[in-house]
Design an enzyme around this catalytic site. Sequence first.
Site, mmCIF file in Angstrom:
data_model
loop_
_atom_site.group_PDB
_atom_site.id
_atom_site.type_symbol
_atom_site.label_atom_id
_atom_site.label_comp_id
_atom_site.label_asym_id
_atom_site.label_seq_id
_atom_site.Cartn_x
_atom_site.Cartn_y
_atom_site.Cartn_z
ATOM 1 N N HIS A 13 85.273 51.134 15.243
ATOM 2 C CA HIS A 13 85.516 51.958 16.429
ATOM 3 C C HIS A 13 85.489 51.141 17.719
ATOM 4 O O HIS A 13 85.896 51.635 18.780
ATOM 5 C CB HIS A 13 84.475 53.089 16.511
ATOM 6 N N ARG A 14 85.036 49.891 17.675
ATOM 7 C CA ARG A 14 85.078 49.043 18.867
ATOM 8 C C ARG A 14 86.506 48.600 19.179
ATOM 9 O O ARG A 14 86.829 48.253 20.321
ATOM 10 C CB ARG A 14 84.203 47.795 18.665
#
Length: 554
Positions: free
Chosen positions: A527-528
């Site tokens: 998700h980064r």
Amino acid sequence: MSTIEVKVPDIGDFKDVPVIEVFVKPGDVVKAEDSLVTLESDKATMDVPAPAAGTVKELKVKVGDKVGEGSVILTLETAEAGGAKAAPAATASPPPGAAAAPATATETKPKEPTAAAPTPSAGAAGVIPVKVPDIGDFKDVPVIEVFVKPGDAVKPEDPLVTLESDKATMDVPAPSAGVVKELKVKVGDKVSEGSVILLLEAAGTTQPAASGSAKTDAPAAAPSAAPQTAAAAPAAAKPAAAAAPVDNEAFKVAHASPSVRAFARVLGVDLSKVKGSGPKDRILKEDVENYVKQVISSAAAAPAAAQSGAALGLLPWPQVDFAKFGPVESKPLSRIKKISGANLHRNWVMIPHVTNHEDADITDLEDFRVRLNKENEKSGIKVTMLAFLIKASVAALKKFPEFNASLDGENLIYKKYYNIGFAADTPNGLVVPVIKNADQKGVLAIAKEMGELSGKAREGKLGPADMQGGCFSISSLGGIGGTYFTPIINAPEVAILGVCRSTTRPVWDGKQFVPRLILPLSLSWDHRVIDGAAAARFNSYLVALLGDMRRIML
């Protein structure tokens, strides 16, 4: 060869001086000036050095014996001729005034550890050094198995040793037929490309050769397995264990012999922190070794605490005596599982995982796959659904390049190549071979390469190059079962695709329910780097490709 008696030199007016330490044993090879024993009177501590290089034949004293000038310490077999016998006493004499110096101020120059017998030259007729070949970017790879010993005859490609990194197990083969002359490594030693494994007396050759693709000019960094003297052997014990700065003033006044001081300096141990167990609290070599062990144990306790969850503020791991409740059997984890477990734990903790699930209709693709295998039956190539998944994943990575990237600090590295890893189940655990440049290969070529890599994985013959450079991974449960799961991302990649068993389900086509073959997909993403909308688009595009592979050509 000649045998000489090594005697106690002139030590002043002292008589009946105790032997407090013996550094050698019969069979040890020593160099000139190597310490043989340490004597300690009530005023001074002194070492008796070797008068010449040679091999210890017989010890004449032991710890606790009392000696005087002229007492025989041991007999030494030397290679020197002629006047060697007359030299011992003169050669062994300590520097003037050494006997009168107080023990607390005695400092002798640390002597080099005793050397093993010289190894044959690589240029000697027929004797070649066998080196570690190109093993990729790996360094300090542990030797986990040694298959030969000096005197063994080997054939070309016979395995000599097995190395195991955190990602692969590999054998170093014999470059030619011959007889093993000398081993340079043992189990537990760590080696790198160019490290010498052993010396081989090759049949019909006088030129040095390297095993596999090892570079001939690479450094021979492998530690020797030849015996060391008692003084030299402990030097291998984790010199970094006592990394704290040494208090030089306190070190000087510590009650220890010169040899113990030299030993402590090699290991970086502050003698002022070591409690002596000898007479009058004298610090012995064993005290230094025990101190190092305690430091190592303390250092090891910190990672253990972190692993238990204490570093995260969690409750300690429950300690249970399982045998109280019934019969149990304890088996150690395989080395691959230990290493992969640590990597998986790191990846799960450090990467914010999110998993999207999707269903792909592969009814038509499965029909095509079955026909394709029948048409290519004679070729021996068996095309699995995974081969199509790899090809479809490459197309999806091209359309969504953030999935073909890796984080490097605050930068995102976009890769212009497409290497796809696939999880392969082996008796020792899961490994991930990589199909290189999958965008340049057709489905048949991918299927063929997958079969070859899977075979090498089962036999434990995957090399580091077979498992490096992945951009995206696929973990397939194949026909085992399951519906959906959360695959753990293989760092430094940013996504992984999980695939479960396909099942036939009734699907409404607008008029009626018809049987369709449905393949469950689970996409985990970092998700980064990736957001939910991009992940949903990636999955939808992949599903569309599997529904009609002709879309790849668009």
